[in-house]
Design a protein around this motif. Sequence first.
Motif, PDB file in Angstrom:
ATOM      1  N   LEU A 271       0.828  -1.213   0.000  1.00 10.07           N
ATOM      2  CA  LEU A 271       0.000   0.000   0.000  1.00 10.07           C
ATOM      3  C   LEU A 271       0.860   1.260   0.000  1.00 10.07           C
ATOM      4  O   LEU A 271       0.499   2.264  -0.626  1.00 10.07           O
ATOM      5  N   LEU A 272       2.005   1.193   0.668  1.00  4.47           N
ATOM      6  CA  LEU A 272       2.841   2.387   0.804  1.00  4.47           C
ATOM      7  C   LEU A 272       3.680   2.651  -0.433  1.00  4.47           C
ATOM      8  O   LEU A 272       3.883   3.811  -0.823  1.00  4.47           O
ATOM      9  N   TYR A 273       4.170   1.594  -1.095  1.00  3.00           N
ATOM     10  CA  TYR A 273       5.138   1.787  -2.169  1.00  3.00           C
ATOM     11  C   TYR A 273       4.670   1.362  -3.557  1.00  3.00           C
ATOM     12  O   TYR A 273       5.159   1.897  -4.551  1.00  3.00           O
ATOM     13  N   PHE A 274       3.741   0.417  -3.653  1.00  3.81           N
ATOM     14  CA  PHE A 274       3.418  -0.159  -4.964  1.00  3.81           C
ATOM     15  C   PHE A 274       2.010   0.139  -5.468  1.00  3.81           C
ATOM     16  O   PHE A 274       1.800   0.204  -6.674  1.00  3.81           O
ATOM     17  N   HIS A 275       1.059   0.303  -4.569  1.00  2.01           N
ATOM     18  CA  HIS A 275      -0.329   0.477  -4.987  1.00  2.01           C
ATOM     19  C   HIS A 275      -0.508   1.768  -5.798  1.00  2.01           C
ATOM     20  O   HIS A 275      -0.038   2.833  -5.393  1.00  2.01           O
ATOM     21  N   ASP A 276      -1.164   1.639  -6.957  1.00  2.00           N
ATOM     22  CA  ASP A 276      -1.424   2.800  -7.824  1.00  2.00           C
ATOM     23  C   ASP A 276      -0.140   3.557  -8.156  1.00  2.00           C
ATOM     24  O   ASP A 276      -0.099   4.789  -8.148  1.00  2.00           O
ATOM     25  N   ILE A 277       0.903   2.817  -8.492  1.00  2.00           N
ATOM     26  CA  ILE A 277       2.205   3.432  -8.724  1.00  2.00           C
ATOM     27  C   ILE A 277       2.194   4.334  -9.955  1.00  2.00           C
ATOM     28  O   ILE A 277       3.017   5.243 -10.089  1.00  2.00           O
ATOM     29  N   SER A 278       1.249   4.087 -10.862  1.00  2.00           N
ATOM     30  CA  SER A 278       1.156   4.912 -12.073  1.00  2.00           C
ATOM     31  C   SER A 278      -0.059   5.828 -12.046  1.00  2.00           C
ATOM     32  O   SER A 278      -0.490   6.310 -13.084  1.00  2.00           O
ATOM     33  N   SER A 279      -0.592   6.099 -10.850  1.00  2.00           N
ATOM     34  CA  SER A 279      -1.795   6.926 -10.757  1.00  2.00           C
ATOM     35  C   SER A 279      -1.530   8.390 -11.059  1.00  2.00           C
ATOM     36  O   SER A 279      -2.454   9.157 -11.321  1.00  2.00           O
ATOM     37  N   VAL A 280      -0.273   8.794 -11.018  1.00  2.00           N
ATOM     38  CA  VAL A 280       0.085  10.170 -11.381  1.00  2.00           C
ATOM     39  C   VAL A 280       1.153  10.098 -12.462  1.00  2.00           C
ATOM     40  O   VAL A 280       2.030   9.233 -12.434  1.00  2.00           O
ATOM     41  N   GLY A 281       1.057  10.986 -13.446  1.00  2.92           N
ATOM     42  CA  GLY A 281       2.031  11.005 -14.536  1.00  2.92           C
ATOM     43  C   GLY A 281       3.411  11.412 -14.064  1.00  2.92           C
ATOM     44  O   GLY A 281       3.601  11.886 -12.939  1.00  2.92           O
ATOM     45  N   LEU A 282       4.387  11.230 -14.939  1.00  6.22           N
ATOM     46  CA  LEU A 282       5.761  11.599 -14.610  1.00  6.22           C
ATOM     47  C   LEU A 282       5.848  13.078 -14.259  1.00  6.22           C
ATOM     48  O   LEU A 282       5.231  13.921 -14.914  1.00  6.22           O
ATOM     49  N   LEU A 283       6.626  13.385 -13.235  1.00  8.27           N
ATOM     50  CA  LEU A 283       6.610  14.717 -12.639  1.00  8.27           C
ATOM     51  C   LEU A 283       7.939  15.450 -12.818  1.00  8.27           C
ATOM     52  O   LEU A 283       8.989  14.845 -13.014  1.00  8.27           O
ATOM     53  N   SER A 284       7.852  16.752 -12.737  1.00 10.25           N
ATOM     54  CA  SER A 284       9.002  17.636 -12.654  1.00 10.25           C
ATOM     55  C   SER A 284       9.873  17.553 -13.908  1.00 10.25           C
ATOM     56  O   SER A 284       9.400  17.196 -14.984  1.00 10.25           O
ATOM     57  N   VAL A 285      11.140  17.905 -13.744  1.00  5.07           N
ATOM     58  CA  VAL A 285      12.072  17.982 -14.869  1.00  5.07           C
ATOM     59  C   VAL A 285      12.801  16.662 -15.091  1.00  5.07           C
ATOM     60  O   VAL A 285      12.922  16.183 -16.218  1.00  5.07           O
ATOM     61  N   ASP A 286      13.274  16.068 -14.011  1.00  2.00           N
ATOM     62  CA  ASP A 286      14.157  14.906 -14.147  1.00  2.00           C
ATOM     63  C   ASP A 286      13.429  13.609 -14.474  1.00  2.00           C
ATOM     64  O   ASP A 286      13.913  12.818 -15.287  1.00  2.00           O
ATOM     65  N   GLU A 287      12.297  13.351 -13.838  1.00  2.00           N
ATOM     66  CA  GLU A 287      11.672  12.036 -13.997  1.00  2.00           C
ATOM     67  C   GLU A 287      11.340  11.702 -15.451  1.00  2.00           C
ATOM     68  O   GLU A 287      11.667  10.597 -15.912  1.00  2.00           O
ATOM     69  N   PRO A 288      10.700  12.593 -16.224  1.00  2.75           N
ATOM     70  CA  PRO A 288      10.436  12.225 -17.619  1.00  2.75           C
ATOM     71  C   PRO A 288      11.709  12.067 -18.452  1.00  2.75           C
ATOM     72  O   PRO A 288      11.751  11.243 -19.366  1.00  2.75           O
ATOM     73  N   ARG A 289      12.757  12.828 -18.129  1.00  3.61           N
ATOM     74  CA  ARG A 289      14.008  12.667 -18.875  1.00  3.61           C
ATOM     75  C   ARG A 289      14.644  11.310 -18.584  1.00  3.61           C
ATOM     76  O   ARG A 289      15.064  10.593 -19.505  1.00  3.61           O
ATOM     77  N   TYR A 290      14.742  10.947 -17.312  1.00  6.14           N
ATOM     78  CA  TYR A 290      15.356   9.671 -16.966  1.00  6.14           C
ATOM     79  C   TYR A 290      14.541   8.506 -17.525  1.00  6.14           C
ATOM     80  O   TYR A 290      15.106   7.507 -17.998  1.00  6.14           O
TER      81      TYR A 290
END
Length: 487
Positions: free
Chosen positions: A12-31
Amino acid sequence: MAAVLLAVAAYLLYFHDISSVGLLSVDEPRYAAVGRAMAQSGDWITPRLWGEVWLEKPPLLYWTVALATSCGLRDESAARFPIALLAALFLVFYWWSLRRYSTPTAASYSTAILATSLGWVAYTGVAVTDLPVAVFFAAAMLAAIPVALGHPASSWRLAAGGVLLGLAVLTKAFLPVVFAIPLVWFARRRPSQLVIPALAAVAVAAPWYLAAYLRHGRELIDILFLRHQFDRFFRAGAEVLHPAPWWFYVPVVLAGLLPWTPLLPLATLRTIRRDPLIHYFGAIFGFGFVFLSLSSGKLPGYILPVFPFLTAIIGIAADRTRVQSWMLAAPVAIACTLSFLVPFAPAAIEYGITRATLPPPLTALAVFAGSTLLATIVFPRIAVRWRGPTLLFLVLALVIQQKHRLATVLEASISARPEWARIHRLTGSQPLCENWLRRQWLYGFNYYRGSAIERCPDPPPENRLRLESDPETGRPVVVSGPVKPAE
């Protein structure tokens, strides 16, 4: 039963709905884009962003994204699932290591504090390098506890520590090597014990660095080492390398410990001052804190590799003293207050807390005071042996609720995924360029589009759709027709 409950909590803390929010900020979509490109091209040596060589970071994070993509995961899941898995596996190793050299209770306290602290939870949900380097570095230093304490250590344990340090070097270059300097000091009377881990670390990290150097030569040194290591430490103000004042990490650590910050004074108790294990952990955290404070370039995640050693000190101290009722009530009250503040978090993330619209201070204070009073009344009525588990359950439940509620508000406010879906409906396949769009939007759009949106020429063409930032809100808008003159 306990193992099942812990597994459910971790899910529940780390895996549930892991893709419920799109990639964020500057670095995450680049990586994520670099990792996806690796999986598509099969080139695991040269990181590439939109077809261009990208040598700002070593490749381990990209490898995890590429491997997850090759296994069938997509987009946010491919980027974030390896991070969450590393975080969960590390907590098991963290508890096991502390249990061997302290007590099961101290290990449980330390693990629970780390697992639910704001700093740790925040970085388990984004695909950036901070969590992986923290996992590998901290695991390497935990494996080296016998060396630091002057105890004999088996060759396999020494080699395992070196492998972990090598993986950290493949995540963030020289930083974990610098953080490991306190270990060298503690092992000064038995330096031969450092030979095996040093050789193992080199054996793990050197092949990629050598292959990348043979392929890219001086470019690798100039970008990865000189600019993003040397310049970031000594002259971040000369470029956009996140310059910050020397005291930057004081509020970062205090905020990162939330909701457990009131337990921080336990780290100064006399009952732990003569413990060699505490000395070792304190040296790692203290050295890392001072080193990062001296650096001219700073970001909150840089402190994460030494963070587990501070929470270990607090957990061990909590086990050796009688925790007062207010120390039990305060984390619950803070967690309740953080739940109240969740809707205001996106603005603080995007614009900074000093420019964000926050709730009336009196309202937040009333929430904190009310929950403190309630917890202070309730906890003394609970049997002593159940107070710790009750506190951990309440905080865990509140943190899980905060994380998933925050995902909802982030998706609706600052995630590039729904914004790109809206823009794509408006523009279709028409030619599109961007006119100095804010980077966090542009990089997210590039990821979900699958290719880079080209910069509009100067002056921007009148007969082409343009993406621009709304001057009032900063959000992306589609513009066509003549360019408005600057006022």
